[in-house]
Write an enzyme that holds these catalytic residues in place. Structure first.
Site, PDB file in Angstrom:
ATOM      1  N   ARG A 275      -7.370  14.499   6.294  1.00  0.00           N
ATOM      2  CA  ARG A 275      -6.375  14.310   5.231  1.00  0.00           C
ATOM      3  C   ARG A 275      -6.472  15.536   4.320  1.00  0.00           C
ATOM      4  O   ARG A 275      -5.748  16.497   4.488  1.00  0.00           O
ATOM      5  CB  ARG A 275      -6.638  13.014   4.457  1.00  0.00           C
ATOM      6  CG  ARG A 275      -6.506  11.760   5.329  1.00  0.00           C
ATOM      7  CD  ARG A 275      -6.630  10.505   4.505  1.00  0.00           C
ATOM      8  NE  ARG A 275      -7.748  10.561   3.561  1.00  0.00           N
ATOM      9  CZ  ARG A 275      -8.147   9.551   2.810  1.00  0.00           C
ATOM     10  NH1 ARG A 275      -7.518   8.384   2.866  1.00  0.00           N
ATOM     11  NH2 ARG A 275      -9.166   9.673   1.992  1.00  0.00           N
TER      12      ARG A 275
ATOM     13  N   MET B  57       7.286 -16.871  -2.992  1.00  0.00           N
ATOM     14  CA  MET B  57       7.096 -15.905  -4.072  1.00  0.00           C
ATOM     15  C   MET B  57       6.209 -16.459  -5.191  1.00  0.00           C
ATOM     16  O   MET B  57       5.366 -15.756  -5.750  1.00  0.00           O
ATOM     17  CB  MET B  57       8.452 -15.467  -4.655  1.00  0.00           C
ATOM     18  CG  MET B  57       8.305 -14.353  -5.682  1.00  0.00           C
ATOM     19  SD  MET B  57       9.836 -13.877  -6.470  1.00  0.00           S
ATOM     20  CE  MET B  57      10.672 -13.006  -5.172  1.00  0.00           C
TER      21      MET B  57
ATOM     22  N   TYR C  54       9.219 -22.660   3.605  1.00  0.00           N
ATOM     23  CA  TYR C  54      10.250 -21.873   4.286  1.00  0.00           C
ATOM     24  C   TYR C  54       9.999 -21.843   5.789  1.00  0.00           C
ATOM     25  O   TYR C  54       8.879 -21.628   6.247  1.00  0.00           O
ATOM     26  CB  TYR C  54      10.236 -20.432   3.770  1.00  0.00           C
ATOM     27  CG  TYR C  54      10.875 -20.273   2.413  1.00  0.00           C
ATOM     28  CD1 TYR C  54      12.238 -20.495   2.229  1.00  0.00           C
ATOM     29  CD2 TYR C  54      10.112 -19.896   1.326  1.00  0.00           C
ATOM     30  CE1 TYR C  54      12.823 -20.346   0.980  1.00  0.00           C
ATOM     31  CE2 TYR C  54      10.685 -19.731   0.072  1.00  0.00           C
ATOM     32  CZ  TYR C  54      12.041 -19.960  -0.093  1.00  0.00           C
ATOM     33  OH  TYR C  54      12.610 -19.803  -1.324  1.00  0.00           O
TER      34      TYR C  54
ATOM     35  N   LYS D  90     -10.116   4.364  -9.562  1.00  0.00           N
ATOM     36  CA  LYS D  90      -8.701   4.695  -9.310  1.00  0.00           C
ATOM     37  C   LYS D  90      -7.875   3.411  -9.195  1.00  0.00           C
ATOM     38  O   LYS D  90      -8.438   2.313  -9.078  1.00  0.00           O
ATOM     39  CB  LYS D  90      -8.594   5.521  -8.025  1.00  0.00           C
ATOM     40  CG  LYS D  90      -9.094   4.796  -6.775  1.00  0.00           C
ATOM     41  CD  LYS D  90      -9.189   5.744  -5.579  1.00  0.00           C
ATOM     42  CE  LYS D  90      -9.783   5.016  -4.377  1.00  0.00           C
ATOM     43  NZ  LYS D  90     -10.024   5.917  -3.246  1.00  0.00           N
TER      44      LYS D  90
HETATM   45  C1  LIG Z   1     -11.453   5.636  -2.987  1.00  0.00           C
HETATM   46  C2  LIG Z   1     -12.456   6.671  -2.696  1.00  0.00           C
HETATM   47  C3  LIG Z   1     -13.819   6.364  -2.683  1.00  0.00           C
HETATM   48  C4  LIG Z   1     -14.353   4.961  -2.864  1.00  0.00           C
HETATM   49  O1  LIG Z   1     -14.291   4.287  -1.615  1.00  0.00           O
HETATM   50  P1  LIG Z   1     -14.849   2.789  -1.462  1.00  0.00           P
HETATM   51  O2  LIG Z   1     -14.632   2.492  -0.023  1.00  0.00           O
HETATM   52  O3  LIG Z   1     -13.979   1.950  -2.335  1.00  0.00           O
HETATM   53  O4  LIG Z   1     -16.249   2.797  -1.896  1.00  0.00           O
HETATM   54  C5  LIG Z   1     -14.717   7.393  -2.484  1.00  0.00           C
HETATM   55  N1  LIG Z   1     -14.286   8.656  -2.273  1.00  0.00           N
HETATM   56  C6  LIG Z   1     -12.971   8.983  -2.250  1.00  0.00           C
HETATM   57  C7  LIG Z   1     -12.569  10.398  -2.005  1.00  0.00           C
HETATM   58  C8  LIG Z   1     -12.024   8.007  -2.455  1.00  0.00           C
HETATM   59  O5  LIG Z   1     -10.715   8.334  -2.433  1.00  0.00           O
END
Ligand SMILES: *Cc1c(COP(=O)(O)O)cnc(C)c1O
Length: 374
Positions: free
Chosen positions: A134, A318, A270, A35
Site C-alpha cells: 500500500r 434500520m 422483512y 484514528k
Molecule cells: C491502524 C493501524 C495500526 C493499528 O492496527 P491494529 O490492528 O488496530 O492494532 C497500526 N499501524 C498502522 C500503520 C495503522 O494504520
C-alpha cells in the site's frame, strides 16, 4: 422517555488494555492508535483518558490532521504521529506549528518535506514497503531517502517503520517472517559506519501480542497497538479478547420495546427471513443498521437479553432487530439487551456478520448517545 439504545464507553477498561499492551511492549514506546475517532469510541475522551498512562513513553497515532490539531488545541502535549503523513505540501507548516510527526511513505513525500524548510525541527517516520504494497518506500529507495533527509535542517530524528499484512492470520497464514526478512534486507543497504541503528516501529496489535521478535528487533523502538486497546482480539478465531486479558471498552445496550407471541409458521421481519417452527415468544429491540448494527448479521447471531444469551431472528432493520425469547420467560418491555460489549464480545458479532470488530466499532452512527464511565 427517550430511545433506550446507547453505548457505554468504559475508560477504565481502555486504560487496563493499554496496561496489557505495555506488558507485551518490553519497554518500547507506545503509539496508542486513535484514528477514525478512536475506532468509534470518541477521540477526545480516549486521548484524555490515556494521557497520564502514556506518560513519557507514549503518544497518539492518527490519520486525520484536523483531529491532531484539535488534540493539541485541547492542551495534550504527547507526541502525535500522522500515519498517512501529509497529503499536500501546504499542510507542512501546520505540522510544524502543532508539532506533529509525519510518516513519509514515498520519495516524493521525502522531497516535499525536505523542500519545505520548516521553522521548527520535527521527527519523521520513514515507512518501508515490505510486502503490504500500500504505502512505503520501495526496496532500494531507502538510501536515497536518507541522503535527502540529511540535507534538511528541520529534521529531529528518523524512525523506520513498516506494517504487517498477516500478523493476524491463522497458523496456516504467511505470518511476518517474509516481511521481517525484506525489512532486514532494506536496512542492510545502508552504510551505517559509525552511526547508531535507526529506531524501528513495527508492531500493530496482532504482532505485539503474537510476535515478540518484532519488538526485540526494534530494540527499544515503538509499537502501534490499535484494536487491542478497545478490548477486541486481533485474531478472534485463535484467541478471544478475554483470553488475552482484554476488557471491552464499548458496550452497546438497548431494551425490548415490544414482546409478542407468534405461532408456528409465522414469519418475522422483512422478507420473512425467519419462520417460526413452533409457537414462540419474540422480542423487538430498539437497534438496527441505522445505528451501526451490521445488516448482514444472520439469524442466530448472539444477543444478551437480561444477561441471558439468545439469538437474533430474521433480517436486521434500520431501527429494530427481533430476538428469540425462548427460555427467558421474565423478558418484558424494558428488559435490558446487550448487543455487544460487556458479556458478549464484539468479535462474536463481527464473526457472525462476516466482518471484523474494527468495522463495527467504527460504523456506530451519531444517533447513538454515549455514556462515559470509568
Ligand atoms: C491502524 C493501524 C495500526 C493499528 O492496527 P491494529 O490492528 O488496530 O492494532 C497500526 N499501524 C498502522 C500503520 C495503522 O494504520
Amino acid at each position: 422517555m427517550h430511545r433506550p439504545l446507547h453505548t457505554t464507553i468504559d475508560l477504565a477498561a481502555l486504560r487496563h488494555n493499554l496496561g496489557i499492551a505495555r506488558q507485551h511492549a518490553e519497554g518500547a514506546g507506545i503509539w496508542a492508535v486513535l484514528k477514525a475517532n478512536a475506532y468509534g469510541h470518541g477521540l477526545p475522551r480516549c486521548a484524555e483518558a490515556l494521557a497520564d498512562s502514556l506518560g513519557e513513553t507514549g503518544g497518539y497515532a492518527l490519520i486525520e490532521l484536523e483531529s491532531a490539531i484539535a488534540l493539541r488545541q485541547s492542551g495534550l502535549r504527547q507526541p502525535i504521529l500522522l500515519l498517512e503523513g501529509f497529503y499536500a505540501a501546504d499542510e507542512l507548516p501546520l505540522l510544524a506549528e502543532y508539532r506533529l510527526t509525519p510518516v513519509l511513505h514515498s520519495l516524493e513525500q521525502v522531497q516535499a518535506f525536505v523542500a519545505a524548510r520548516l521553522p521548527a525541527r520535527l521527527p519523521v517516520y520513514l515507512k518501508l514497503n515490505t510486502g503490504m504494497n500500500r504505502l512505503g518506500l520501495n526496496a532500494g529507495e531507502l538510501p536515497q531517502a536518507l541522503r535527502l533527509l540529511e540535507t534538511a535542517p528541520h529534521i529531529d530524528g528518523i524512525t523506520l517503520m513498516t506494517h504487517f499484512s498477516d500478523a493476524d492470520s491463522g497458523p496456516a497464514g504467511p505470518g511476518i517472517v517474509g516481511q521481517m526478512r525484506r525489512l532486514a534486507a532494506q536496512i542492510d543497504q545502508i552504510d551505517r559506519a559509525g552511526q547508531p541503528a535507526w529506531p524501528l516501529c513495527l508492531a500493530n496489535s496482532a504482532a505485539l501480542l503474537r510476535y515478540p521478535e518484532t519488538i526485540r528487533a526494534a530494540q527499544g523502538g515503538w509499537v502501534r497497538p490499535g484494536i487491542m486497546l478497545y478490548g477486541s482480539s486481533p485474531f478472534p478465531e485463535q484467541q478471544t479478547a478475554a483470553e488475552l486479558g482484554l476488557r471491552p471498552v464499548m458496550t452497546l445496550t438497548s431494551e425490548l420495546i415490544a414482546v409478542r407471541d407468534i405461532t408456528a409458521g409465522e414469519r418475522v421481519g422483512y422478507g420473512g427471513a425467519f419462520t417460526a417452527e413452533r409457537d414462540m415468544r419474540i422480542g423487538i429491540v430498539a437497534c438496527g443498521y441505522g445505528d451501526g448494527y451490521p445488516r448482514h448479521a444472520p439469524t442466530g447471531t448472539p444477543v444478551l437479553v437480561d444477561g441471558q444469551r439468545t439469538r437474533l431472528l430474521g433480517r436486521v432493520s434500520m431501527d429494530k432487530i427481533c430476538v428469540d425469547l425462548t427460555g427467558i420467560p421474565q423478558a418484558a418491555i424494558g428488559t435490558p439487551v446487550i448487543l455487544w460489549g460487556e458479556g458478549l464480545s464484539v468479535d462474536e458479532i463481527a464473526m457472525a456478520a462476516g466482518t471484523v470488530s474494527y468495522e463495527l466499532l467504527c460504523a456506530l452512527t451519531t444517533r447513538v448517545p454515549v455514556v462515559e464511565i470509568g
